[in-house]
Scaffold this motif. Structure first.
Motif, PDB file in Angstrom:
ATOM      1  N   LEU A 132      41.298  26.317  62.328  1.00 21.43           N
ATOM      2  CA  LEU A 132      41.583  26.892  63.650  1.00 21.43           C
ATOM      3  C   LEU A 132      41.614  25.768  64.675  1.00 21.43           C
ATOM      4  CD1 LEU A 132      41.925  29.280  65.607  1.00 21.43           C
ATOM      5  CD2 LEU A 132      39.424  29.403  65.751  1.00 21.43           C
ATOM      6  N   HIS A 133      42.729  25.679  65.374  1.00 21.82           N
ATOM      7  CA  HIS A 133      42.875  24.739  66.485  1.00 21.82           C
ATOM      8  C   HIS A 133      42.545  25.517  67.762  1.00 21.82           C
ATOM      9  CE1 HIS A 133      44.600  21.539  68.961  1.00 21.82           C
ATOM     10  NE2 HIS A 133      45.215  22.483  69.645  1.00 21.82           N
ATOM     11  N   ILE A 134      41.421  25.201  68.398  1.00 24.73           N
ATOM     12  CA  ILE A 134      40.960  25.967  69.568  1.00 24.73           C
ATOM     13  C   ILE A 134      41.405  25.252  70.833  1.00 24.73           C
ATOM     14  CG2 ILE A 134      38.988  27.008  70.727  1.00 24.73           C
ATOM     15  CD1 ILE A 134      37.407  26.699  68.139  1.00 24.73           C
ATOM     16  N   ASP A 135      42.257  25.908  71.605  1.00 20.63           N
ATOM     17  CA  ASP A 135      42.613  25.359  72.911  1.00 20.63           C
ATOM     18  C   ASP A 135      42.016  26.253  73.990  1.00 20.63           C
ATOM     19  OD1 ASP A 135      44.961  27.097  74.268  1.00 20.63           O
ATOM     20  OD2 ASP A 135      45.206  27.110  72.089  1.00 20.63           O
ATOM     21  N   PRO A 136      41.538  25.663  75.093  1.00 22.22           N
ATOM     22  CA  PRO A 136      40.801  26.435  76.097  1.00 22.22           C
ATOM     23  C   PRO A 136      41.629  27.514  76.776  1.00 22.22           C
ATOM     24  CG  PRO A 136      41.229  24.204  76.874  1.00 22.22           C
ATOM     25  CD  PRO A 136      41.589  24.231  75.425  1.00 22.22           C
ATOM     26  N   GLY A 181      44.632  17.051  64.551  1.00 20.99           N
ATOM     27  CA  GLY A 181      44.204  16.158  63.484  1.00 20.99           C
ATOM     28  C   GLY A 181      44.092  16.861  62.144  1.00 20.99           C
ATOM     29  N   ILE A 182      43.646  18.120  62.145  1.00 20.47           N
ATOM     30  CA  ILE A 182      43.511  18.866  60.892  1.00 20.47           C
ATOM     31  C   ILE A 182      44.868  19.008  60.222  1.00 20.47           C
ATOM     32  CG2 ILE A 182      42.935  21.105  59.888  1.00 20.47           C
ATOM     33  CD1 ILE A 182      40.753  21.399  61.977  1.00 20.47           C
ATOM     34  N   ALA A 183      45.881  19.379  60.987  1.00 23.02           N
ATOM     35  CA  ALA A 183      47.219  19.565  60.426  1.00 23.02           C
ATOM     36  C   ALA A 183      47.724  18.276  59.786  1.00 23.02           C
ATOM     37  CB  ALA A 183      48.179  20.028  61.524  1.00 23.02           C
ATOM     38  N   ARG A 184      47.486  17.138  60.433  1.00 24.91           N
ATOM     39  CA  ARG A 184      47.953  15.865  59.871  1.00 24.91           C
ATOM     40  C   ARG A 184      47.202  15.529  58.586  1.00 24.91           C
ATOM     41  NH1 ARG A 184      47.899  14.421  65.335  1.00 24.91           N
ATOM     42  NH2 ARG A 184      45.915  13.338  65.094  1.00 24.91           N
ATOM     43  N   MET A 185      45.894  15.720  58.574  1.00 19.20           N
ATOM     44  CA  MET A 185      45.119  15.354  57.390  1.00 19.20           C
ATOM     45  C   MET A 185      45.477  16.212  56.185  1.00 19.20           C
ATOM     46  SD  MET A 185      41.267  14.401  58.700  1.00 19.20           S
ATOM     47  CE  MET A 185      41.059  15.885  59.700  1.00 19.20           C
ATOM     48  N   PHE A 186      45.737  17.495  56.415  1.00 24.07           N
ATOM     49  CA  PHE A 186      46.036  18.404  55.310  1.00 24.07           C
ATOM     50  C   PHE A 186      47.536  18.567  55.085  1.00 24.07           C
ATOM     51  CE2 PHE A 186      41.655  19.429  56.199  1.00 24.07           C
ATOM     52  CZ  PHE A 186      41.140  19.754  54.960  1.00 24.07           C
ATOM     53  N   VAL A 214      50.001  19.920  56.882  1.00 23.74           N
ATOM     54  CA  VAL A 214      50.542  21.249  57.151  1.00 23.74           C
ATOM     55  C   VAL A 214      51.161  21.243  58.544  1.00 23.74           C
ATOM     56  CG1 VAL A 214      48.880  22.405  55.652  1.00 23.74           C
ATOM     57  CG2 VAL A 214      48.339  22.097  58.081  1.00 23.74           C
ATOM     58  N   ASP A 215      51.877  22.307  58.874  1.00 23.91           N
ATOM     59  CA  ASP A 215      52.481  22.416  60.203  1.00 23.91           C
ATOM     60  C   ASP A 215      51.400  22.479  61.271  1.00 23.91           C
ATOM     61  OD1 ASP A 215      55.016  22.457  59.118  1.00 23.91           O
ATOM     62  OD2 ASP A 215      55.076  24.654  58.959  1.00 23.91           O
ATOM     63  N   PRO A 227      48.484  26.939  65.118  1.00 21.37           N
ATOM     64  CA  PRO A 227      48.487  27.756  66.322  1.00 21.37           C
ATOM     65  C   PRO A 227      47.049  28.167  66.651  1.00 21.37           C
ATOM     66  CG  PRO A 227      48.980  29.130  64.447  1.00 21.37           C
ATOM     67  CD  PRO A 227      48.800  27.725  63.914  1.00 21.37           C
ATOM     68  N   TYR A 228      46.901  28.960  67.702  1.00 19.13           N
ATOM     69  CA  TYR A 228      45.574  29.508  68.012  1.00 19.13           C
ATOM     70  C   TYR A 228      45.359  30.740  67.128  1.00 19.13           C
ATOM     71  CZ  TYR A 228      41.588  31.270  70.709  1.00 19.13           C
ATOM     72  OH  TYR A 228      40.351  31.701  71.096  1.00 19.13           O
ATOM     73  N   ALA A 229      45.246  30.487  65.840  1.00 19.19           N
ATOM     74  CA  ALA A 229      45.050  31.553  64.857  1.00 19.19           C
ATOM     75  C   ALA A 229      44.518  30.915  63.591  1.00 19.19           C
ATOM     76  CB  ALA A 229      46.361  32.288  64.564  1.00 19.19           C
ATOM     77  N   GLU A 230      43.625  31.602  62.914  1.00 17.51           N
ATOM     78  CA  GLU A 230      43.032  31.067  61.695  1.00 17.51           C
ATOM     79  C   GLU A 230      44.055  31.092  60.568  1.00 17.51           C
ATOM     80  OE1 GLU A 230      39.496  33.492  61.317  1.00 17.51           O
ATOM     81  OE2 GLU A 230      39.133  33.159  63.453  1.00 17.51           O
ATOM     82  N   ARG A 231      44.117  29.994  59.840  1.00 14.35           N
ATOM     83  CA  ARG A 231      45.111  29.868  58.782  1.00 14.35           C
ATOM     84  C   ARG A 231      44.470  29.178  57.577  1.00 14.35           C
ATOM     85  NH1 ARG A 231      50.471  26.719  60.322  1.00 14.35           N
ATOM     86  NH2 ARG A 231      50.861  28.689  61.396  1.00 14.35           N
ATOM     87  N   ARG A 232      44.713  29.729  56.400  1.00 15.18           N
ATOM     88  CA  ARG A 232      44.225  29.085  55.184  1.00 15.18           C
ATOM     89  C   ARG A 232      45.055  27.834  54.927  1.00 15.18           C
ATOM     90  NH1 ARG A 232      42.575  31.629  49.344  1.00 15.18           N
ATOM     91  NH2 ARG A 232      42.696  29.693  48.139  1.00 15.18           N
ATOM     92  N   ILE A 233      44.371  26.689  54.703  1.00 14.77           N
ATOM     93  CA  ILE A 233      45.100  25.435  54.543  1.00 14.77           C
ATOM     94  C   ILE A 233      44.798  24.717  53.229  1.00 14.77           C
ATOM     95  CG2 ILE A 233      45.342  25.013  57.019  1.00 14.77           C
ATOM     96  CD1 ILE A 233      42.990  23.009  56.736  1.00 14.77           C
ATOM     97  N   ALA A 234      43.714  25.089  52.534  1.00 19.56           N
ATOM     98  CA  ALA A 234      43.377  24.351  51.314  1.00 19.56           C
ATOM     99  C   ALA A 234      42.417  25.155  50.459  1.00 19.56           C
ATOM    100  CB  ALA A 234      42.757  22.993  51.649  1.00 19.56           C
TER     101      ALA A 234
END
Length: 321
Positions: free
Chosen positions: A72-76, A38-43, A45-46, A49-56
């Protein structure tokens, strides 16, 4: 933590909150745990991944400085691999377990393991200090959390795990996570609409959070309709006292040909609007009775895009959030 009944816009509010907090040079991490990107769609951006990325870039503060929002998209599954590497030094052996499906089994079958891993990763991001070489230290972490119907179970699962594990790193981490979640550093904000079911679910969630000794933050009333009629006009519309000839005259003055049918339709729309506003005012009174700080965010006519997120962030900051 930002939670709310499905459909209330909790993800949107979490994103706007992150933008509002990222001012005066502050760094904010916005996390999601539900696997929807959901974060990627709202902002726009692509997929993350499971890595912190500056988006805004955040809102600029009074000093003119703006901070940054990282995501950060956290997957278990990835969180488990990281956990095994950190605490058990499995390294390459962990990847072998992944290939054999052990990781997927542990995160989907073992009770509570999934939520423990998700909250554990958020805990790690919050507790960083100068000893975490190469890792970004954040001034705030915002979590787009599960809905209110599952929030207490999600946040309280570490208590159950701590009771099962008597010693070792699992016991230590579970205790540490619960200490953070019950501390003044944490707030669980609840998003609602001015409708009966979302308000009732918000009230129930507040009771459950308090019973679990989890800190309740603010109530965010989302998608508030604009005040298009003053109180006198609302009362007249509700009582059927609107002046038809005056409406026709006003339309004519604006260059609109106003027949009886159009005036009648507009009068009926005004009545529907007044009835809706009366119901919303009733729910607003119920929200006020919850005795929590309350913030209102407008319904965005054009839908939510990045510009809309900044508008909502500005509204939050104007109200003191």
């Amino acid at each position: 933590m930002v939670t709310g009944k499905g459909g209330t816009g909790k993800s949107t509010v979490a994103a706007a909150l992150a933008l509002a907090l990222a001012s005066h040079g502050r760094r904010v991490l916005l996390c999601e745990v539900e696997g929807r990107q959901g974060i990627a769609r709202m902002f726009d951006v692509d997929p993350l991944p499971y890595a912190e990325r500056r988006i805004a870039t955040g809102l600029a503060g009074a000093d003119g400085r703006a901070g940054a929002v990282h995501a950060l998209h956290i997957d278990p599954e990835s969180a488990l691999m990281e956990y095994l590497s950190m605490y058990y030094k499995l390294g390459r052996a962990g990847r072998v377990l992944d290939r054999f499906g052990v990781v997927e089994f542990a995160t989907t079958i073992a009770p509570g393991v999934r939520d423990v891993l998700l909250t554990g990763k958020v805990y790690e991001a919050v507790k960083r200090n100068s000893r975490n070489r190469g890792a970004t230290q954040y001034d705030a972490v915002v979590l787009d959390a599960p809905p209110t119907g599952r929030i207490v179970q999600f946040l309280g699962v570490n208590t159950e795990l701590a009771g099962l594990a008597r010693m070792g790193p699992i016991k230590h981490q579970a205790d540490s996570v619960m200490t953070l979640l019950r501390s003044p550093r944490t707030a669980v904000h609840l998003v609602t609409l001015l409708e009966e079911m979302p308000v009732q679910e918000t009230a129930d969630a507040i009771e459950e959070l308090r019973a679990a000794e989890l800190p309740v933050g603010a109530v965010m009333v989302n998608q508030v309709r604009p005040d298009e009629l003053d109180d006198t006009s609302l009362a007249d519309a509700l009582a059927g006292r609107l002046d038809g000839p005056r409406i026709a005259a006003d339309l004519a003055a604006a260059g609109v040909e106003a027949g009886d049918t159009l005036v009648a339709e507009l009068t009926e729309e005004a009545r529907d609007h007044a009835e809706r506003r009366a119901l919303e005012d009733e729910q607003r009174s119920r929200v006020a009775a919850l005795d929590r700080p309350t913030y209102e965010l407008p319904r965005l006519a054009g839908g939510v895009d990045l510009g809309g997120l900044y508008e909502l962030a500005a509204r939050l900051r104007e109200q003191g959030m």
